[in-house]
Write an enzyme that holds these catalytic residues in place. Structure first.
Site, PDB file in Angstrom:
ATOM      1  N   TYR A 231      47.600  39.167  25.952  1.00  0.00           N
ATOM      2  CA  TYR A 231      47.535  39.642  24.434  1.00  0.00           C
ATOM      3  C   TYR A 231      48.620  39.459  23.607  1.00  0.00           C
ATOM      4  O   TYR A 231      48.943  39.782  22.504  1.00  0.00           O
ATOM      5  CB  TYR A 231      46.741  40.690  24.303  1.00  0.00           C
ATOM      6  N   ALA A 232      49.820  38.848  24.385  1.00  0.00           N
ATOM      7  CA  ALA A 232      51.033  38.706  23.628  1.00  0.00           C
ATOM      8  C   ALA A 232      51.200  37.648  22.612  1.00  0.00           C
ATOM      9  O   ALA A 232      51.577  36.577  22.940  1.00  0.00           O
ATOM     10  CB  ALA A 232      52.420  38.448  24.739  1.00  0.00           C
ATOM     11  N   ASN A 233      50.710  37.795  21.588  1.00  0.00           N
ATOM     12  CA  ASN A 233      50.166  36.746  20.691  1.00  0.00           C
ATOM     13  C   ASN A 233      50.172  37.460  19.294  1.00  0.00           C
ATOM     14  O   ASN A 233      49.857  38.682  18.859  1.00  0.00           O
ATOM     15  CB  ASN A 233      48.709  36.335  20.608  1.00  0.00           C
TER      16      ASN A 233
ATOM     17  N   HIS B  42      40.191  39.872  19.788  1.00  0.00           N
ATOM     18  CA  HIS B  42      41.091  38.813  20.240  1.00  0.00           C
ATOM     19  C   HIS B  42      40.225  37.574  20.061  1.00  0.00           C
ATOM     20  O   HIS B  42      40.855  36.477  20.020  1.00  0.00           O
ATOM     21  CB  HIS B  42      41.185  39.032  22.065  1.00  0.00           C
TER      22      HIS B  42
ATOM     23  N   ASP C 163      51.274  33.783  24.131  1.00  0.00           N
ATOM     24  CA  ASP C 163      51.558  33.699  25.496  1.00  0.00           C
ATOM     25  C   ASP C 163      51.287  32.174  26.118  1.00  0.00           C
ATOM     26  O   ASP C 163      50.693  31.432  25.307  1.00  0.00           O
ATOM     27  CB  ASP C 163      50.778  35.095  25.931  1.00  0.00           C
TER      28      ASP C 163
ATOM     29  N   HIS D 147      54.156  29.693   0.562  1.00  0.00           N
ATOM     30  CA  HIS D 147      53.813  31.036   0.545  1.00  0.00           C
ATOM     31  C   HIS D 147      52.385  31.387   1.051  1.00  0.00           C
ATOM     32  O   HIS D 147      51.407  30.539   0.727  1.00  0.00           O
ATOM     33  CB  HIS D 147      53.740  31.839  -0.873  1.00  0.00           C
TER      34      HIS D 147
END
Length: 139
Positions: free
Chosen positions: A128-130, A106, A28, A20
């Site tokens: 920024y595809a994270n 970022h 990316d 948990h």
């Protein structure tokens, strides 16, 4: 906490061992990955696998309760951001629980990845595809 079957053994193992609030990052192709953090490199060629495909596979396996994204993701890559938000909303509907969304810069995001049990690198070449997923519980 694991939910179902996943073919990639490294990724499946990491998800199965999450407790948990443990975290994993899906990123990316360009996000720097801390040396001390486990790297699960799925990238084959630019765009394969995609960020969204990888997120779908992970969400099929992992119960999440929190999500961390960079503020820049929403502004610079709105289509991918909206696709991710759509998947998170679907996950909320399926599990009947709300999922906390948080945004950081970022630079803060990159620092926060040091807390992840693993970073999953995709072939995505969208800026920024994270995302960082915080593990929840199925009960």
């Amino acid at each position: 906490m694991k939910k179902s079957a996943l073919i990639n053994s490294e990724l499946s193992y990491v998800i199965a061992t999450l407790g948990h609030t443990d975290e994993i990052t899906i990123c990316d192709a360009g996000l720097p990955i801390p040396n001390e953090t486990q790297r699960i490199d799925l990238a084959l060629i630019p765009g394969v696998p995609t960020f969204i495909e990888t997120v779908k596979a992970v969400l099929g396996e992992m119960q999440i309760e929190g999500v961390i994204m960079a503020e820049e993701f929403m502004k610079v890559s709105p289509a991918h951001h909206e696709a991710l938000i759509g998947l998170i909303r679907e996950e909320e509907a399926q599990c009947g629980k709300s999922i906390n969304l948080s945004y950081v810069s970022h630079e803060e995001f990159k620092i926060h990845t040091q807390n992840s049990k693993a970073v999953v690198r995709t072939g995505e070449c969208t800026p920024y595809a994270n995302v960082i997923f915080q593990s929840g519980v199925v009960f």
